[in-house]
Design an enzyme around this catalytic site. Sequence first.
Site, PDB file in Angstrom:
ATOM      1  N   SER A   1       0.804  -0.979  -0.225  1.00 34.93           N
ATOM      2  CA  SER A   1       0.195  -0.040  -0.112  1.00 34.93           C
ATOM      3  C   SER A   1       0.952   1.027  -0.563  1.00 34.93           C
ATOM      4  CB  SER A   1      -0.660  -0.054   1.655  1.00 34.93           C
ATOM      5  OG  SER A   1      -1.245   1.498   1.355  1.00 34.93           O
TER       6      SER A   1
ATOM      7  N   TYR B   1      -1.325  -0.705  10.188  1.00 36.83           N
ATOM      8  CA  TYR B   1      -2.027  -1.564   8.523  1.00 36.83           C
ATOM      9  C   TYR B   1      -0.387  -1.123   8.073  1.00 36.83           C
ATOM     10  CZ  TYR B   1      -3.493  -1.342   4.428  1.00 36.83           C
ATOM     11  OH  TYR B   1      -4.283  -1.675   2.770  1.00 36.83           O
TER      12      TYR B   1
HETATM   13  P1  NAD Z   1     -12.029  -6.213   0.245  1.00 38.16           P
HETATM   14  O1  NAD Z   1     -12.345  -5.537   1.875  1.00 38.16           O
HETATM   15  O2  NAD Z   1     -12.852  -5.372  -0.294  1.00 38.16           O
HETATM   16  O3  NAD Z   1     -11.211  -7.288   0.132  1.00 38.16           O
HETATM   17  C1  NAD Z   1     -10.466  -8.299   1.510  1.00 38.16           C
HETATM   18  C2  NAD Z   1     -10.706  -9.178   0.712  1.00 38.16           C
HETATM   19  O4  NAD Z   1      -9.834 -10.295   1.721  1.00 38.16           O
HETATM   20  C3  NAD Z   1     -12.154  -9.728   1.483  1.00 38.16           C
HETATM   21  O5  NAD Z   1     -12.986 -10.730   0.231  1.00 38.16           O
HETATM   22  C4  NAD Z   1     -12.426 -10.387   2.566  1.00 38.16           C
HETATM   23  O6  NAD Z   1     -13.039 -11.553   2.690  1.00 38.16           O
HETATM   24  C5  NAD Z   1     -10.978 -11.111   2.079  1.00 38.16           C
HETATM   25  N1  NAD Z   1     -10.873 -12.132   3.997  1.00 38.16           N
HETATM   26  C6  NAD Z   1     -10.567 -10.887   4.727  1.00 38.16           C
HETATM   27  N2  NAD Z   1      -9.970 -11.707   6.008  1.00 38.16           N
HETATM   28  C7  NAD Z   1      -9.599 -12.684   5.052  1.00 38.16           C
HETATM   29  C8  NAD Z   1      -8.831 -14.455   6.122  1.00 38.16           C
HETATM   30  N3  NAD Z   1      -8.297 -13.986   7.395  1.00 38.16           N
HETATM   31  N4  NAD Z   1      -8.254 -15.069   5.188  1.00 38.16           N
HETATM   32  C9  NAD Z   1      -9.239 -15.075   3.725  1.00 38.16           C
HETATM   33  N5  NAD Z   1      -9.821 -13.847   3.422  1.00 38.16           N
HETATM   34  C10 NAD Z   1      -9.995 -12.435   3.737  1.00 38.16           C
HETATM   35  O7  NAD Z   1     -10.629  -5.101   0.337  1.00 38.16           O
HETATM   36  P2  NAD Z   1      -9.856  -4.585  -1.073  1.00 38.16           P
HETATM   37  O8  NAD Z   1     -10.039  -3.227  -1.414  1.00 38.16           O
HETATM   38  O9  NAD Z   1     -10.700  -5.243  -1.697  1.00 38.16           O
HETATM   39  O10 NAD Z   1      -8.496  -5.208  -1.044  1.00 38.16           O
HETATM   40  C11 NAD Z   1      -7.621  -4.967  -1.448  1.00 38.16           C
HETATM   41  C12 NAD Z   1      -6.303  -6.074  -0.688  1.00 38.16           C
HETATM   42  O11 NAD Z   1      -5.815  -4.209  -1.622  1.00 38.16           O
HETATM   43  C13 NAD Z   1      -6.277  -5.552   1.110  1.00 38.16           C
HETATM   44  O12 NAD Z   1      -4.755  -6.434   0.667  1.00 38.16           O
HETATM   45  C14 NAD Z   1      -5.877  -3.987   0.931  1.00 38.16           C
HETATM   46  O13 NAD Z   1      -5.307  -4.235   2.316  1.00 38.16           O
HETATM   47  C15 NAD Z   1      -4.979  -3.448  -0.266  1.00 38.16           C
HETATM   48  N6  NAD Z   1      -5.445  -2.482  -0.494  1.00 38.16           N
HETATM   49  C16 NAD Z   1      -6.418  -1.655  -0.388  1.00 38.16           C
HETATM   50  C17 NAD Z   1      -6.403  -0.302  -0.885  1.00 38.16           C
HETATM   51  C18 NAD Z   1      -7.563   0.356  -1.322  1.00 38.16           C
HETATM   52  O14 NAD Z   1      -7.242   1.802  -0.632  1.00 38.16           O
HETATM   53  N7  NAD Z   1      -9.434  -0.402  -1.612  1.00 38.16           N
HETATM   54  C19 NAD Z   1      -5.377   0.719  -1.483  1.00 38.16           C
HETATM   55  C20 NAD Z   1      -3.942   0.282  -0.628  1.00 38.16           C
HETATM   56  C21 NAD Z   1      -3.652  -1.626  -0.386  1.00 38.16           C
END
Ligand code: NAD
Length: 260
Positions: A151, A166
Amino acid sequence: MTSPSTPSSPLSRSAVVTGAGSPRGIGRATAHALAAGGYDIAVIDIDESAAEDTAREVAGTHGVRTLGVAADVTDPEAVDTAVAAVEAELTPIGALVNNAGITSPTRFLDVSAEEWDRIFDVNVRGSFLVTRRIAPGMAERGFGRIVHLSSVSAERGGGVFGGVAYSAAKAALLGFSRALARELGPSGVTVNSVAPGLIDTDITAGRLDPERKAAMVADIPMGRTGTVTDVADVIAFLARPESEYLTGVTYDINGGSHIH
Ligand code: NAD
């Protein structure tokens, strides 16, 4: 668990995407992008019906073989069972996207040890456990593409939504990725990271104040939040067989909000 029976993918390899159940998430978009690039798709998510739903949707759209399977990525036995199912049902695993992640905005002075551990468990231990289960087979077959979801918070010291825990967990993934790239390169396995900025998904679960969001967007040179496709496209690029000479790198996907 679902396994629609269609012919295997053009690449005759599968991509595992963790956390790809979320309907508006980066993982689901990545599963689509990897399928479009010729991979069969395995979705591993803690939410079984969501994993199955993504698998069905991707198979229906791209005509590749898919499997949706439940596992908590922090549980080694659940990870082992899920990956064994993928190995039994699909083509050999060629790509892994460690996408499952959780965030929290809790300020450092308020964070409990339990919350700190949970953030590290899902983001770091989860990526470690799934990679440790899958990487040996990749190395043995002489081909692998591993991508971690870091991130911009890791690079600029928070300041988006996630707090210190985080940011620290996502920074740990950068060290993990780079050291593993060095170790697995000779086996034909690349290991890279993407560092997205603010992407419009449900990860903040309504906890991002609209005024704060507007202030953040005002500071993004490209003038908008990122989309899941912005991220999925880069991951699919890194997962191509042709991207062999890219390893140990971090791709920023932040609209210019952090330039370094
Ligand atoms: P999201 O919350 O939409 O999806 C996360 C998914 O992970 C969900 O389907 C959830 O059920 C699954 N999950 C959570 N805990 C779990 C576990 N213990 N075992 C298996 N599955 C699990 O999130 P997103 O925004 O699509 O993020 C995806 C990735 O990208 C994450 O790692 C997040 O930190 C990273 N990210 C997101 C952003 C943002 O702005 N959305 C920015 C930088 C990084």
